[in-house]
Scaffold this active site. Structure first.
Site, PDB file in Angstrom:
ATOM      1  N   ASP A   1       0.860  -1.188   0.000  1.00 22.50           N
ATOM      2  CA  ASP A   1       0.000   0.000   0.000  1.00 22.50           C
ATOM      3  C   ASP A   1       0.891   1.232   0.000  1.00 22.50           C
ATOM      4  OD1 ASP A   1      -2.365  -1.472   0.101  1.00 22.50           O
ATOM      5  OD2 ASP A   1      -2.412  -1.497   2.283  1.00 22.50           O
TER       6      ASP A   1
ATOM      7  N   ASP B   1      -7.215  -1.243  -4.440  1.00 25.44           N
ATOM      8  CA  ASP B   1      -8.309  -0.897  -3.527  1.00 25.44           C
ATOM      9  C   ASP B   1      -9.235   0.136  -4.167  1.00 25.44           C
ATOM     10  OD1 ASP B   1      -7.133  -2.580  -1.621  1.00 25.44           O
ATOM     11  OD2 ASP B   1      -5.968  -0.939  -0.764  1.00 25.44           O
TER      12      ASP B   1
END
Length: 196
Positions: free
Chosen positions: A126, A144
């Site tokens: 991330d 995401d």
């Protein structure tokens, strides 16, 4: 059976372009940030007053939940994600609208992007971090974002399709007939036999 296989093949042929494109975008973005952020002081690149690019490995599920169970859970996450992707593909094959098809393609593309991370890197990378003063949103990635966009498309598709069905029903039946049909459906089991 042949018709079902043809539908599955056509769905794959159409969706694979979208899904593969999203996976490539996701993986290239992760590769670039992994390669460039690891040398930054504090593993961070300040972009704006509210956005940083950070070097973060997510060993849990979305937003880092359950990361403390990583040693037991990565194989479970991989298996669960694989099953979910297969089920989403089945739903996409059954989808009757272009919006539904697009929504499932985005969700599957994002899920596959994160699944690749788990399979080959052991965790999901991330890097996008929004914050404002003391508020900090959990770090996320493009996969995401694709999943979120897909879910929004699917929700919009559900409600717009429901509205169209209700409008068509009102064109052909009055409210009393619609209520009677709904009551009959509620009082009938899945085999078509009356419950009463």
């Amino acid at each position: 059976m042949l018709l079902l296989l043809k539908k599955i093949y056509l769905t794959f042929a159409r969706s694979s372009r979208i899904i593969i494109t999203l996976v490539i975008i996701d993986q290239l973005s992760k590769w670039w940030f992994i390669d460039n952020l690891r040398w930054k002081p504090g593993l961070m690149l300040k972009v704006t007053a509210f956005l940083n690019m950070v070097y973060t490995w997510n060993y849990g599920i979305s937003f880092g939940l359950m990361r403390e169970y990583y040693q037991y859970s990565n194989a479970v996450f991989i298996l669960t994600n694989s099953i979910i992707v297969c089920y989403l593909y089945y739903l996409m094959v059954c989808s009757k609208t272009i919006r539904g098809f697009a929504g499932y393609s985005f969700v599957i593309g994002g899920a596959v992007g994160n699944l690749i991370d788990r399979l080959f890197r052991g965790a999901v990378f991330d890097f996008i971090h929004f914050y404002y003063k003391n508020y900090s949103f959990p770090v996320f990635n493009l996969a995401d974002c694709f999943i979120t966009i897909g879910v929004i498309i699917l929700i919009e598709d559900y409600y717009s399709t429901k509205k169209i069905i209700e409008e068509k029903a009102k064109e052909h039946y009055d409210n009393a007939q619609i209520k009677a049909m709904a009551e009959k459906i509620r009082n009938t089991d899945h085999n078509g036999d009356n419950k009463i």
